[in-house]
Design a protein around this motif. Structure first.
Motif, PDB file in Angstrom:
ATOM      1  N   GLY A 149      56.336  35.806  41.358  1.00  0.00           N
ATOM      2  CA  GLY A 149      55.962  37.207  41.208  1.00  0.00           C
ATOM      3  C   GLY A 149      54.610  37.379  40.553  1.00  0.00           C
ATOM      4  N   ALA A 150      54.318  36.558  39.552  1.00  0.00           N
ATOM      5  CA  ALA A 150      53.026  36.629  38.870  1.00  0.00           C
ATOM      6  C   ALA A 150      51.899  36.248  39.822  1.00  0.00           C
ATOM      7  CB  ALA A 150      53.036  35.715  37.646  1.00  0.00           C
ATOM      8  N   TYR A 151      52.160  35.274  40.675  1.00  0.00           N
ATOM      9  CA  TYR A 151      51.151  34.853  41.650  1.00  0.00           C
ATOM     10  C   TYR A 151      50.828  36.005  42.602  1.00  0.00           C
ATOM     11  CZ  TYR A 151      48.948  32.178  45.414  1.00  0.00           C
ATOM     12  OH  TYR A 151      48.075  31.716  46.363  1.00  0.00           O
ATOM     13  N   ASN A 152      51.855  36.638  43.163  1.00  0.00           N
ATOM     14  CA  ASN A 152      51.626  37.759  44.070  1.00  0.00           C
ATOM     15  C   ASN A 152      50.928  38.915  43.368  1.00  0.00           C
ATOM     16  OD1 ASN A 152      52.918  36.356  46.134  1.00  0.00           O
ATOM     17  ND2 ASN A 152      54.909  37.288  45.718  1.00  0.00           N
ATOM     18  N   ARG A 153      51.237  39.093  42.081  1.00  0.00           N
ATOM     19  CA  ARG A 153      50.653  40.184  41.314  1.00  0.00           C
ATOM     20  C   ARG A 153      49.136  40.067  41.227  1.00  0.00           C
ATOM     21  NH1 ARG A 153      52.506  44.866  40.861  1.00  0.00           N
ATOM     22  NH2 ARG A 153      50.391  45.623  41.038  1.00  0.00           N
ATOM     23  N   VAL A 154      48.634  38.833  41.177  1.00  0.00           N
ATOM     24  CA  VAL A 154      47.183  38.630  41.130  1.00  0.00           C
ATOM     25  C   VAL A 154      46.524  39.254  42.355  1.00  0.00           C
ATOM     26  CG1 VAL A 154      45.348  36.901  41.234  1.00  0.00           C
ATOM     27  CG2 VAL A 154      47.280  36.558  39.685  1.00  0.00           C
ATOM     28  N   PHE A 155      47.115  39.057  43.519  1.00  0.00           N
ATOM     29  CA  PHE A 155      46.514  39.581  44.743  1.00  0.00           C
ATOM     30  C   PHE A 155      46.657  41.097  44.822  1.00  0.00           C
ATOM     31  CE2 PHE A 155      47.082  35.140  45.529  1.00  0.00           C
ATOM     32  CZ  PHE A 155      45.969  34.777  46.264  1.00  0.00           C
ATOM     33  N   VAL A 156      47.781  41.624  44.369  1.00  0.00           N
ATOM     34  CA  VAL A 156      47.961  43.075  44.350  1.00  0.00           C
ATOM     35  C   VAL A 156      46.986  43.717  43.369  1.00  0.00           C
ATOM     36  CG1 VAL A 156      49.556  44.958  43.804  1.00  0.00           C
ATOM     37  CG2 VAL A 156      50.377  42.956  45.067  1.00  0.00           C
ATOM     38  N   ASP A 157      46.846  43.120  42.190  1.00  0.00           N
ATOM     39  CA  ASP A 157      45.917  43.666  41.189  1.00  0.00           C
ATOM     40  C   ASP A 157      44.479  43.599  41.682  1.00  0.00           C
ATOM     41  OD1 ASP A 157      48.033  44.191  39.523  1.00  0.00           O
ATOM     42  OD2 ASP A 157      47.679  42.495  38.178  1.00  0.00           O
ATOM     43  N   THR A 158      44.125  42.527  42.364  1.00  0.00           N
ATOM     44  CA  THR A 158      42.774  42.395  42.912  1.00  0.00           C
ATOM     45  C   THR A 158      42.523  43.482  43.947  1.00  0.00           C
ATOM     46  OG1 THR A 158      42.851  40.002  42.570  1.00  0.00           O
ATOM     47  CG2 THR A 158      41.178  40.837  44.074  1.00  0.00           C
ATOM     48  N   PHE A 159      43.468  43.684  44.827  1.00  0.00           N
ATOM     49  CA  PHE A 159      43.371  44.741  45.839  1.00  0.00           C
ATOM     50  C   PHE A 159      43.207  46.116  45.187  1.00  0.00           C
ATOM     51  CE2 PHE A 159      46.788  47.719  47.355  1.00  0.00           C
ATOM     52  CZ  PHE A 159      45.996  48.469  48.214  1.00  0.00           C
ATOM     53  N   GLN A 160      44.035  46.418  44.217  1.00  0.00           N
ATOM     54  CA  GLN A 160      43.971  47.732  43.586  1.00  0.00           C
ATOM     55  C   GLN A 160      42.666  47.929  42.822  1.00  0.00           C
ATOM     56  OE1 GLN A 160      47.674  47.857  41.391  1.00  0.00           O
ATOM     57  NE2 GLN A 160      48.767  48.785  43.109  1.00  0.00           N
ATOM     58  N   SER A 161      42.202  46.887  42.157  1.00  0.00           N
ATOM     59  CA  SER A 161      40.971  47.007  41.373  1.00  0.00           C
ATOM     60  C   SER A 161      39.762  47.226  42.270  1.00  0.00           C
ATOM     61  CB  SER A 161      40.778  45.757  40.515  1.00  0.00           C
ATOM     62  OG  SER A 161      39.644  45.892  39.686  1.00  0.00           O
ATOM     63  N   ILE A 162      39.711  46.519  43.398  1.00  0.00           N
ATOM     64  CA  ILE A 162      38.543  46.608  44.281  1.00  0.00           C
ATOM     65  C   ILE A 162      38.632  47.820  45.201  1.00  0.00           C
ATOM     66  CG2 ILE A 162      37.356  45.495  46.209  1.00  0.00           C
ATOM     67  CD1 ILE A 162      38.075  42.795  44.905  1.00  0.00           C
ATOM     68  N   ALA A 163      39.706  47.900  45.986  1.00  0.00           N
ATOM     69  CA  ALA A 163      39.784  48.922  47.034  1.00  0.00           C
ATOM     70  C   ALA A 163      40.182  50.292  46.510  1.00  0.00           C
ATOM     71  CB  ALA A 163      40.764  48.470  48.119  1.00  0.00           C
ATOM     72  N   VAL A 164      41.103  50.326  45.543  1.00  0.00           N
ATOM     73  CA  VAL A 164      41.609  51.607  45.055  1.00  0.00           C
ATOM     74  C   VAL A 164      40.746  52.155  43.917  1.00  0.00           C
ATOM     75  CG1 VAL A 164      43.601  52.805  44.075  1.00  0.00           C
ATOM     76  CG2 VAL A 164      43.959  50.962  45.737  1.00  0.00           C
ATOM     77  N   ASN A 165      40.391  51.278  42.985  1.00  0.00           N
ATOM     78  CA  ASN A 165      39.653  51.742  41.805  1.00  0.00           C
ATOM     79  C   ASN A 165      38.144  51.585  41.910  1.00  0.00           C
ATOM     80  OD1 ASN A 165      42.127  52.367  40.597  1.00  0.00           O
ATOM     81  ND2 ASN A 165      42.333  50.314  39.721  1.00  0.00           N
ATOM     82  N   GLY A 166      37.669  50.875  42.930  1.00  0.00           N
ATOM     83  CA  GLY A 166      36.235  50.804  43.193  1.00  0.00           C
ATOM     84  C   GLY A 166      35.444  49.914  42.260  1.00  0.00           C
ATOM     85  N   ASN A 167      36.070  48.917  41.671  1.00  0.00           N
ATOM     86  CA  ASN A 167      35.346  48.028  40.764  1.00  0.00           C
ATOM     87  C   ASN A 167      34.524  47.001  41.542  1.00  0.00           C
ATOM     88  OD1 ASN A 167      36.281  49.117  38.248  1.00  0.00           O
ATOM     89  ND2 ASN A 167      38.270  48.187  38.683  1.00  0.00           N
ATOM     90  N   GLU A 168      33.526  46.446  40.859  1.00  0.00           N
ATOM     91  CA  GLU A 168      32.596  45.501  41.487  1.00  0.00           C
ATOM     92  C   GLU A 168      33.330  44.228  41.884  1.00  0.00           C
ATOM     93  OE1 GLU A 168      29.831  42.419  42.164  1.00  0.00           O
ATOM     94  OE2 GLU A 168      30.944  42.462  40.269  1.00  0.00           O
ATOM     95  N   ILE A 169      33.119  43.790  43.117  1.00  0.00           N
ATOM     96  CA  ILE A 169      33.947  42.745  43.702  1.00  0.00           C
ATOM     97  C   ILE A 169      33.859  41.426  42.958  1.00  0.00           C
ATOM     98  CG2 ILE A 169      34.275  41.318  45.765  1.00  0.00           C
ATOM     99  CD1 ILE A 169      33.549  43.796  47.436  1.00  0.00           C
ATOM    100  N   GLN A 170      32.666  40.908  42.744  1.00  0.00           N
ATOM    101  CA  GLN A 170      32.545  39.590  42.121  1.00  0.00           C
ATOM    102  C   GLN A 170      33.121  39.583  40.716  1.00  0.00           C
ATOM    103  OE1 GLN A 170      31.002  36.550  43.745  1.00  0.00           O
ATOM    104  NE2 GLN A 170      32.551  36.005  42.228  1.00  0.00           N
ATOM    105  N   SER A 171      32.932  40.645  39.972  1.00  0.00           N
ATOM    106  CA  SER A 171      33.476  40.710  38.612  1.00  0.00           C
ATOM    107  C   SER A 171      35.005  40.676  38.640  1.00  0.00           C
ATOM    108  CB  SER A 171      32.996  41.981  37.907  1.00  0.00           C
ATOM    109  OG  SER A 171      31.595  41.978  37.759  1.00  0.00           O
ATOM    110  N   VAL A 172      35.581  41.410  39.572  1.00  0.00           N
ATOM    111  CA  VAL A 172      37.035  41.416  39.683  1.00  0.00           C
ATOM    112  C   VAL A 172      37.547  40.027  40.062  1.00  0.00           C
ATOM    113  CG1 VAL A 172      39.001  42.335  40.990  1.00  0.00           C
ATOM    114  CG2 VAL A 172      37.149  43.865  40.275  1.00  0.00           C
ATOM    115  N   LEU A 173      36.900  39.393  41.033  1.00  0.00           N
ATOM    116  CA  LEU A 173      37.342  38.074  41.467  1.00  0.00           C
ATOM    117  C   LEU A 173      37.225  37.044  40.351  1.00  0.00           C
ATOM    118  CD1 LEU A 173      35.897  37.879  45.112  1.00  0.00           C
ATOM    119  CD2 LEU A 173      38.233  38.392  44.383  1.00  0.00           C
ATOM    120  N   ASP A 174      36.161  37.114  39.585  1.00  0.00           N
ATOM    121  CA  ASP A 174      35.998  36.167  38.466  1.00  0.00           C
ATOM    122  C   ASP A 174      37.115  36.353  37.436  1.00  0.00           C
ATOM    123  OD1 ASP A 174      33.727  35.161  39.647  1.00  0.00           O
ATOM    124  OD2 ASP A 174      32.330  36.337  38.423  1.00  0.00           O
TER     125      ASP A 174
END
Length: 462
Positions: free
Chosen positions: A406-431
């Motif tokens: 569940g924690a592993y899947n959460r990383v991908f969901v959080d990344t999606f929400q941070s980038i696509a939904v909240n509009g945060n800078e991509i490289q910073s989110v990925l790092d």
């Protein structure tokens, strides 16, 4: 950048590093010529009982599969209806599922008789010595047509079988026929099967948006499977890997594509668990989802929809087959009853009933009926086209994560929400998320799995 791992299942045997056959690799490919009318499959009855007999005690069947309410009810009320015994089917998330079996093992006794799960769910249990050796049962069932490659996967590199193949599925695209008039220039309905790119999917969504509004769809709700889209489709297609390519430049390009595409996705996608209902209602005209979560739309109005593989990216056509198996914990209270249930679930009649009821394809090598239901046929065609494509890159579902799934899947969901939904800078989110991802892998010392190259020790996030 790692090279893609193609779907190379053939005549040789496979190890845990090898890719598994797609959901239509055997069953779906055979289905290209046949059909199963919904509810018309032979029901396992008193005339075709399993060779093993269940005892009087209730069997607790704990499963990470068929967790949606409709699927679980089909399991209880239809698929298990003719089993010669009493079964309590309990769907469970991977974390609690693993914790319960671990706790029963530590206590030295248990109540769970049979486990249903994905290949990756079982690996940590095998490593911890929690599962019974089912080699003798596999030999007893040798006349069932159990697919040898799948049996080999269930050995986890040993000489013993730790699970029996149960059923298989995958993920596809589905579009309303009215959406075809908005296809990008140069792309035809026929071309959707072999030519669709991520760039074209985004253009298609934009064309639809200009006239109809945002009608592209992904299952981004709490119980949706959008994390599998990134894990098995977008990442491999753009980067050729997953964990080892998580934050590199190719991953940035993938997220740039998705961020743009998200602007023409229906905003209600954040509430969608299954894409069948929004497709039927017209809220969504083009969608990606699991075959079992699209089948209701394809059953209700099959002539209104077309199915096709997910898009291809710069590296290839990423796809993720899902193989589910049946295992028995060492602490099972009644081994004979547990084996009888597995025997029943692998009968040809039960496998076909499972296909009819929940759109999971058989895990045994059988010829499907000649009148396959139109919706299931459409799914089988899309999966077979995917797995036979020379550009296909097969991704295993996460392997060896245990309670960290569940924690592993959460990383991908959080990344999606941070980038696509909240509009945060991509490289910073990925790092930032790369550190979280590495933490999950470190916790369970998980090795890399396909499409990433084999690792010496814990998989390292790139």
């Amino acid at each position: 950048m790692s090279k893609p791992h193609k779907n190379v299942i053939g005549t040789r045997s496979v190890t845990r590093r090898d890719t598994i056959r797609g959901a239509a690799g055997v069953a779906g490919a055979a289905a290209l010529g046949g059909s199963l009318a919904h509810g018309a499959s032979a029901r396992p009855g008193s005339g075709k009982q399993a060779s093993l007999r269940a005892q009087d005690s209730e069997i607790i069947f704990l499963s990470t599969q068929l967790t949606p309410i409709e699927e679980a009810e089909s399991m209880r009320n239809s698929i298990l209806a003719d089993f010669d015994g009493t079964v309590d089917f309990i769907p469970e998330d991977p974390g609690p599922y693993f914790d319960r079996i671990t706790a029963e093992a530590e206590a030295g006794s248990g109540s769970v008789g049979v486990l249903g799960g994905l290949h990756g769910d079982f690996e940590p249990m095998v490593a911890d010595g929690l599962l019974a050796d089912l080699t003798d049962l596999a030999e007893q069932l040798s006349d069932r047509g159990l697919i040898p490659d799948y049996l080999e996967l269930g050995r986890f590199g040993t000489e013993s079988n730790y699970y029996i193949p149960w059923m298989q599925a995958s993920y596809i695209m589905c579009a309303h026929r009215d959406a075809l008039e908005y296809l990008p220039e140069g792309l035809t309905e026929e071309g959707l099967q072999t030519e669709l790119t991520y760039e074209q999917l985004g253009e298609w969504g934009a064309n639809l948006n200009d006239d109809l509004g945002p009608v592209l769809g992904f299952p981004g709700g709490e119980d949706g499977l959008i994390h599998r889209f990134f894990q098995g489709y977008a990442y491999p297609s753009f980067t050729g890997g997953l964990n080892t390519t998580f934050s590199g430049p190719e991953a940035v390009a993938m997220w740039e594509w998705f961020d743009t595409a998200w602007s023409v996705v229906n905003p209600q996608a954040l509430t969608y668990s299954n894409m069948d209902v929004p497709l039927l209602s017209g809220e969504v005209m083009v969608a990606w989802d699991h075959t079992a979560r699209l089948i209701s739309a394809l059953r209700e109005t099959p002539d209104d929809f077309v199915t096709f593989p997910a898009p291809r990216g710069p590296v290839g056509l990423g796809h993720m087959p899902a193989l589910a198996g049946l295992a028995i914990p060492n602490t099972a209270p009644d081994l004979d009853a547990a084996m009888a249930l597995i025997d029943y679930l692998t009968l040809e009649e039960t496998q076909l009933l499972t296909l009819s009821e929940v759109a999971f394809f058989p895990a045994i090598d059988i010829d499907l009926p000649d009148d396959l239901e139109a919706g299931i046929q459409a799914e089988a065609n899309a999966i077979a086209t995917t797995t036979s494509d020379p550009a296909s890159i097969t991704s295993l579902l996460p392997v060896g994560l245990g309670e960290q799934g569940g924690a592993y899947n959460r990383v991908f969901v959080d990344t999606f929400q941070s980038i696509a939904v909240n509009g945060n800078e991509i490289q910073s989110v990925l790092d930032e998320q790369a550190e979280n991802l590495q933490g999950v892998l470190d916790t369970v010392e998980a090795s890399c799995w396909t499409p990433d190259p084999e690792s010496d020790g814990t998989c390292q996030v790139g």
